[in-house]
Design an enzyme around this catalytic site. Structure first.
Site, mmCIF file in Angstrom:
data_model
loop_
_atom_site.group_PDB
_atom_site.id
_atom_site.type_symbol
_atom_site.label_atom_id
_atom_site.label_comp_id
_atom_site.label_asym_id
_atom_site.label_seq_id
_atom_site.Cartn_x
_atom_site.Cartn_y
_atom_site.Cartn_z
ATOM 1 C CE LYS A 1 -3.894 1.606 2.914
ATOM 2 N NZ LYS A 1 -4.631 1.377 4.365
ATOM 3 C CB SER B 1 -7.983 3.009 3.334
ATOM 4 O OG SER B 1 -7.064 2.532 4.520
ATOM 5 C CB SER C 1 -7.813 0.017 6.212
ATOM 6 O OG SER C 1 -8.562 1.145 6.386
#
Length: 567
Positions: free
Chosen positions: A116, A197, A221
């Site tokens: 990420k 996320s 997330s």
């Protein structure tokens, strides 16, 4: 025909279907995956790749080029990959040379992965949380988890897209969107919220763009995008994996987790990244609480379900779920019971009526009830103000030194960053999350400490632990089974700092989006969760049930709606 004409002809694509362009009238298998040097890469496992490479059927150099081709084929549709490591081929060559010389670092040797874009890497890749504000900034070092994966021989192929600033900047947003990365979309239905996320991390693994990925979780997330993209997600106990080098949100809740298509593969990654780190003092809490020899030894099969006892907190979580989805999940629960497990309904969190929002995920539910001193958001707002300042202080080559700088940047770049409401449809509330955090000044006042104490106590000993102690005689349930499509499940675990694992469990017949079945337990119970998650997965595979991972269907692959539909 002369040589130059041969060269021109060789560059013309004579057969665009089925691998290079999706065939418009095709109703299934829109994006089939090509063979990789004669082997099947689609849905391959880490063990299979290691077997191919040890037997000379595949090299890491060939493997990364096949994944790159897959990204070229699909990423224009799903926007899961934000940036490719320009050095990936030279790293692959080095790893191949090590293997040829008899040096294999372990099960991740030569296996490519993504992280990420809030996880730092000290290389030519950017680390920006999806924001233009941090482009060009130079991090001081690899994030600890990245460094450990490099040492394990894994190959960092690039950065994955995400919800910008891990959803901290806005309270009304399109999940998976960032100014720098655009709108990440699930390969199951490109019009619907893909979960976040860590959206790109989950999507890339699900779409077979990469073998595994790392994400981060403050509140949902990892678990949310994993279950909405039919992959395994492991969200560890806060303190099991170091957050050093990760763009922070809340030191009390942040954790680094793993995405893979099987439990075993996710555990290979967890084994490589967990452990104490002097740069993150929270990791000291794991000392004496983790197994000698790692977590892979806890991978098992369906026989482990014989005699297991699980709880269903029905009123706490299941009653809030879509009834049609519950029907599918209960079919899986019956399989689990038929395999020899006991599943007890009604193992509630005793205080669920106070701490579980009846109206969906709400990290300011305390304030909604009239008590800011019982709100998770009260804590996160203050933590972010202080934690982001500490992170920015170590960066070079940037003018961003504080949250105030970030707010100003978004205001100065309204067209791209949507710093004000109504400018960018992906950020309909502008940057109200940033502004709310800025307003706290980072002051840890009485309200802050009361909120932190309430959130931890009410979700730990008074919540999850109390539900696990259902028998009230010292005998604990082996795990709570919960529907992670209900956001309040992972919200309660997030406030507690407790681990969860989700496994794919089916597809919603209306939204066409996957959903999972999650296992929840107390702090540092990853070994138990892995034991039973892998047993359930083996039961799924061996039974042939529909309640397991299926390939993406690419519904709405030509649509480009923003914001995405919450369904």
């Amino acid at each position: 025909m002369n040589g130059s004409d041969d060269l021109a002809v060789s560059q013309v694509l004579g057969a665009p279907f089925p691998y290079y362009f999706p065939e418009h009238n095709r109703t299934n298998s829109l994006f089939p995956m090509e063979m990789c040097n004669g082997v099947t890469l689609e849905e391959a496992t880490i063990d299979q790749l290691q077997d191919y490479m040890s037997n000379g059927k595949l090299t890491t150099s060939q493997l990364v080029m096949c994944y790159l081709q897959r990204q070229y084929q699909t990423d224009g549709y799903v926007d899961a990959v934000l940036q490719i490591n320009p050095d990936f081929m030279s790293i692959a060559t080095t790893l191949d040379a090590e293997r040829a010389a008899g040096k294999v670092r372990g099960p991740l040797h030569g296996i490519p992965f993504l992280v990420k874009d809030n996880i730092a890497s000290k290389d030519k890749l950017e680390t920006t949380a999806g924001s233009w504000a941090l482009v060009g900034s130079i991090v001081p070092r690899d994030a600890h988890v990245v460094s450990m994966l490099r040492e394990a021989g894994a190959l960092l192929m690039g950065k994955a897209t995400l919800s910008e600033w891990a959803d901290m900047r806005s309270n009304n947003y399109s999940e998976g969107y960032s100014a720098r990365g655009g709108q990440a979309r699930s390969a199951y239905n490109l019009t619907v919220n893909p979960g976040g996320s860590s959206s790109g991390s989950a999507i890339a693994v699900s779409a077979n763009q990469i073998m595994f990925a790392l994400g981060t979780e403050t509140d949902g997330s990892v678990i949310n995008p994993a279950e909405r993209n039919a992959v395994v997600g492991i969200k560890p106990t806060v303190g099991l994996t170091s957050r050093a080098g990760v763009i922070p949100e809340s030191a009390h809740q942040d954790t680094v987790g793993t995405f893979a298509r099987t439990v075993r593969d996710a555990v290979y990654v967890l084994d490589a990244i967990y452990g104490p780190d002097f740069r993150d003092n929270y990791t000291a809490a794991q000392i004496g609480k983790t197994p000698t020899g790692g977590y892979l030894q806890y991978i098992t099969n369906k026989s482990a379900l014989q005699g297991a006892v699980f709880g269903l907190p029905w009123q706490s979580f299941w009653a809030l779920n879509d009834p049609a989805q519950n029907e599918q999940l209960l079919a899986l629960i019956r399989l689990i019971e038929n395999a020899g497990a006991t599943v007890i309904n009604g193992t509630e969190l005793p205080n669920y009526q106070m701490i579980v929002s009846p109206d969906g995920w709400n990290w300011d539910y305390g304030t909604t009830r009239g008590f800011a001193n019982e709100s998770e958001y009260t804590v996160v707002k203050v933590d972010f103000y202080n934690n982001i300042a500490a992170y920015l202080s170590e960066l070079e080559n940037t003018n961003m030194k504080s949250l105030a700088d970030l707010v100003q940047y978004n205001n100065d770049n309204l067209g791209s960053e949507g710093g004000a409401p109504g400018i960018n449809p992906a950020f309909s509330s502008g940057q109200d999350g940033f502004i709310a955090s800025l307003a706290t000044g980072g002051i840890m006042n009485d309200t802050y400490w009361q909120a932190l104490d309430f959130c931890q106590r009410s979700t730990r000993e008074d919540g999850i632990d109390a539900a696990l102690n259902y028998f009230n005689n010292g005998t604990k349930l082996d795990a709570l089974l919960v529907p992670p499509d209900v956001g309040q499940t992972y919200q309660i675990a997030a406030q507690a700092g407790y681990p969860m694992i989700t496994v794919p469990a089916g597809v919603n017949v209306v939204s066409l989006m996957p959903f999972g079945l999650a296992l929840m337990n107390t702090a540092f119970s990853e070994a138990t969760l892995i034991k039973y998650a892998s047993a359930i997965e083996d039961l799924q595979f061996s039974s042939g049930t529909r309640q397991q991972r299926t390939l993406p269907t690419w519904s709405g692959y030509l649509d480009r709606n923003i914001p995405l539909i919450n369904a």
